[in-house]
Motif scaffolding. Structure first.
Motif, mmCIF file in Angstrom:
data_model
loop_
_atom_site.group_PDB
_atom_site.id
_atom_site.type_symbol
_atom_site.label_atom_id
_atom_site.label_comp_id
_atom_site.label_asym_id
_atom_site.label_seq_id
_atom_site.Cartn_x
_atom_site.Cartn_y
_atom_site.Cartn_z
ATOM 1 N N ARG A 42 0.711 3.636 -12.039
ATOM 2 C CA ARG A 42 1.534 2.461 -11.706
ATOM 3 C C ARG A 42 2.645 2.276 -12.725
ATOM 4 N N TYR A 48 4.331 5.807 -9.677
ATOM 5 C CA TYR A 48 3.698 6.578 -8.620
ATOM 6 C C TYR A 48 2.904 5.703 -7.656
ATOM 7 N N LEU A 49 2.410 4.602 -8.127
ATOM 8 C CA LEU A 49 1.643 3.682 -7.291
ATOM 9 C C LEU A 49 2.264 2.299 -7.359
ATOM 10 N N GLU A 50 2.105 1.560 -6.271
ATOM 11 C CA GLU A 50 2.563 0.164 -6.260
ATOM 12 C C GLU A 50 1.465 -0.747 -6.784
ATOM 13 N N LYS A 83 6.149 11.097 -1.674
ATOM 14 C CA LYS A 83 5.303 9.908 -1.865
ATOM 15 C C LYS A 83 6.073 8.833 -2.620
ATOM 16 N N GLN A 84 6.762 9.218 -3.683
ATOM 17 C CA GLN A 84 7.560 8.254 -4.437
ATOM 18 C C GLN A 84 8.675 7.680 -3.575
ATOM 19 N N SER A 133 0.197 10.680 2.738
ATOM 20 C CA SER A 133 -0.707 9.729 2.077
ATOM 21 C C SER A 133 -1.665 10.476 1.181
ATOM 22 N N GLU A 157 8.803 7.336 -0.315
ATOM 23 C CA GLU A 157 8.245 6.402 0.655
ATOM 24 C C GLU A 157 7.903 5.062 0.012
ATOM 25 N N GLU A 158 7.374 5.111 -1.208
ATOM 26 C CA GLU A 158 7.016 3.862 -1.881
ATOM 27 C C GLU A 158 8.256 3.038 -2.211
ATOM 28 N N LYS A 159 9.328 3.707 -2.669
ATOM 29 C CA LYS A 159 10.564 2.987 -2.968
ATOM 30 C C LYS A 159 11.173 2.411 -1.695
ATOM 31 N N ALA A 213 9.538 1.613 1.139
ATOM 32 C CA ALA A 213 8.689 0.526 1.632
ATOM 33 C C ALA A 213 8.902 -0.746 0.828
ATOM 34 N N GLY A 214 9.076 -0.593 -0.494
ATOM 35 C CA GLY A 214 9.294 -1.760 -1.342
ATOM 36 C C GLY A 214 10.575 -2.496 -1.015
#
Length: 513
Positions: free
Chosen positions: A507, A511-513, A400-401, A491, A403-405, A407-408
């Protein structure tokens, strides 16, 4: 157990410490002079293999004598359930037992501390009482709900991250002296004991105390180097050679702090007359990658810097020696039972699986790894013990982390990649074969290619073929090979069920954007 066998056991895990950064293993920096002196009185194992590349499944294996597929503890099921632990067995046998750690995976919540009469995990996110007693049962009940399960899993990993985050400028190391102090107090109050210690200094992020930083990373600001492995692994951040050198210097400083604290503990045992009557085990649960194979941290692979770990054991039946034969950390469960003369195998609760002492798994036994004489139904007891086996189920929280990095940074991670893969490996001292469910298998002749640079999985190399065949036998015994790739969807709908304060905290910690 022999007449000379010590009455006590001190078991130390140096979390995330790779062996090639330790002085007894030939490192050219003086990170561990204390362990170097310890190694002069102990057996140093050059080929010790962990059953997984991260904390939870490795510790569950140490405490049960089972491989990860048998005990089932991983990020998608972050509990040790239905298995009698080493601590439960030794407590029932009359030993004083204690577990001290600053690692949030080693808590009553995950059941890894079951059986320890005294334990303190120095958990800094929630009060210790939250994860024990009636509230622990409520927490477990919550996890029986599919909708809330992922939230609970996330919070366990959050505990580790927040522990490090809250430690501030002193880093997580500030907890290590307290862990050692409590271990000393426990030993002083005990007659016959099993003391287990996990030290988190060398786990990311690296914020060593100033004294050690100035020795190994002078002038380096630990807040200015990359401390987020997911950012690098996702391709969102590049690390040049100079920054890698700074990162490794900070890592070495953390290891030096461990060494000083262990020396203090060992000196206390000597000064109080407990040293000679105590078996001492020092190992790592896994190592760490610093850019090798384009990876940072200890996820998404089974390369040797993660799984070929340091192991040193002081016991009169072993003596001072260096050994090149391959051993497994799973064997330490049996070695502790054997040293203390406890047979085990009695379930602590009805329905539990309980592994009894098998002397073909004990480092102290003349029958060590003579698996034709084995007394347990053990899937890893193959071909007279020349193989070790490693298992890795995908790390959903890290995914999850990651994917967030990605995507950012506008990066799309390919579904058919190592990031979403499960892996199993068979290893012997000259060859390794890794079965991977989303990308081509990997194999290496580690005797001539110790850096694992040339994948020879498709070659006709005899050693590789024999190792792959041993892996296939292990897979058959453990319930079948992982061939069907899991869904890539990681997700987390449970985030919507968190209150605003919890979401804000996540955040803050990335962990969260």
């Amino acid at each position: 157990m022999t007449a000379e066998s010590p009455e006590n056991v001190l078991f130390v895990v140096m979390d995330t410490v790779r062996k090639d950064h330790l002085t007894p293993y030939g490192y050219d920096r003086p990170t561990t002079p204390g362990l170097d002196r310890f190694a002069d009185k102990a057996t140093v194992f050059e080929q010790a293999v962990a059953p997984a590349p991260w904390t939870l499944p490795v510790h569950a294996s140490l405490f049960t004598g089972m491989y990860p597929s048998q005990h089932g503890a991983d990020q998608e099921n972050p509990y040790l359930e239905g298995a009698t632990t080493l601590a439960e067995t030794l407590s029932a046998a009359g030993y004083d037992t204690a577990c001290y750690s600053s690692n949030a995976w080693i808590t009553p919540y995950t059941h890894l501390t079951d059986g320890f009469a005294d334990q303190d995990n120095f958990f800094e996110v929630m009060p210790g009482e939250f994860l024990s007693g009636p509230l622990a049962k409520a927490w477990k009940t919550m996890n029986d709900s599919d909708a809330l399960r992922t939230l609970a899993d996330k919070l366990v990993s959050l505990g580790n991250t927040a522990h490090e985050y809250l430690a501030g400028g002193e880093g997580a190391d500030s907890k290590t002296p307290a862990v050692i102090d409590q271990t000393i107090d426990f030993i002083d109050d005990s007659e016959e004991f099993f003391a287990f210690v996990n030290l988190m200094d060398a786990h990311l992020p690296y914020h060593p105390p100033e004294e050690y930083k100035e020795r190994f990373a002078p002038g380096v600001d630990s807040t200015e180097v990359c401390q987020n492995s997911k950012e690098y692994n996702a391709g969102a951040y590049e690390i040049d050679d100079d920054e890698w050198e700074d990162i490794r210097g900070l890592y070495d400083a953390e290891i030096a702090h461990i060494d000083d604290q262990l020396t203090r503990l060992f000196d206390h045992l000597k000064e109080t007359g407990r040293w000679d009557d105590t078996m001492v085990v020092v190992c790592a649960d896994h190592g760490e990658l610093h850019g090798e194979h384009g990876l940072y941290g200890h996820e998404f692979c089974l390369y040797d810097p993660l799984i070929n770990v340091p192991l040193m054991v002081k016991h009169p039946d072993l003596g001072a020696d260096r050994r090149d034969d391959q051993v497994e950390l799973v064997d330490l469960y049996h070695t502790v039972l054997d040293s203390l003369g406890v047979e085990g195998g009695e379930p602590a609760s009805p329905g539990d699986d309980a592994v009894g002492l098998d002397r073909t798994r004990s480092l102290l036994s003349a029958d060590y790894r003579e698996f034709a004489r084995a007394s347990n139904d053990d899937p890893g007891q193959r071909r007279d013990g020349e193989y070790a086996f490693v298992e890795y189920s995908r790390p959903v929280v890290e995914l999850k982390q990651l994917e967030e990095k990605a995507a950012g940074a506008g990066i799309e991670l390919p579904e058919d990649s190592r990031f979403y893969s499960r892996m199993r490996a068979a290893r012997r001292t000259d060859a390794k074969y890794v079965r991977i469910d989303r990308i081509p298998d990997e194999a290496y002749r580690i005797d001539v290619d110790p850096e694992e640079t040339e994948n020879v999985a498709d070659s006709d190399d005899e050693a590789v073929a024999e190792t792959e065949a041993a892996l296939a036998e292990f897979e058959d015994a453990i319930g079948g090979a992982w061939t069907d790739a899991l869904d890539t969807d990681v997700s987390d709908d449970s985030v919507d069920q968190m209150d605003d304060e919890t979401q804000d905290r996540l955040r803050d910690l990335g962990y969260l954007e």
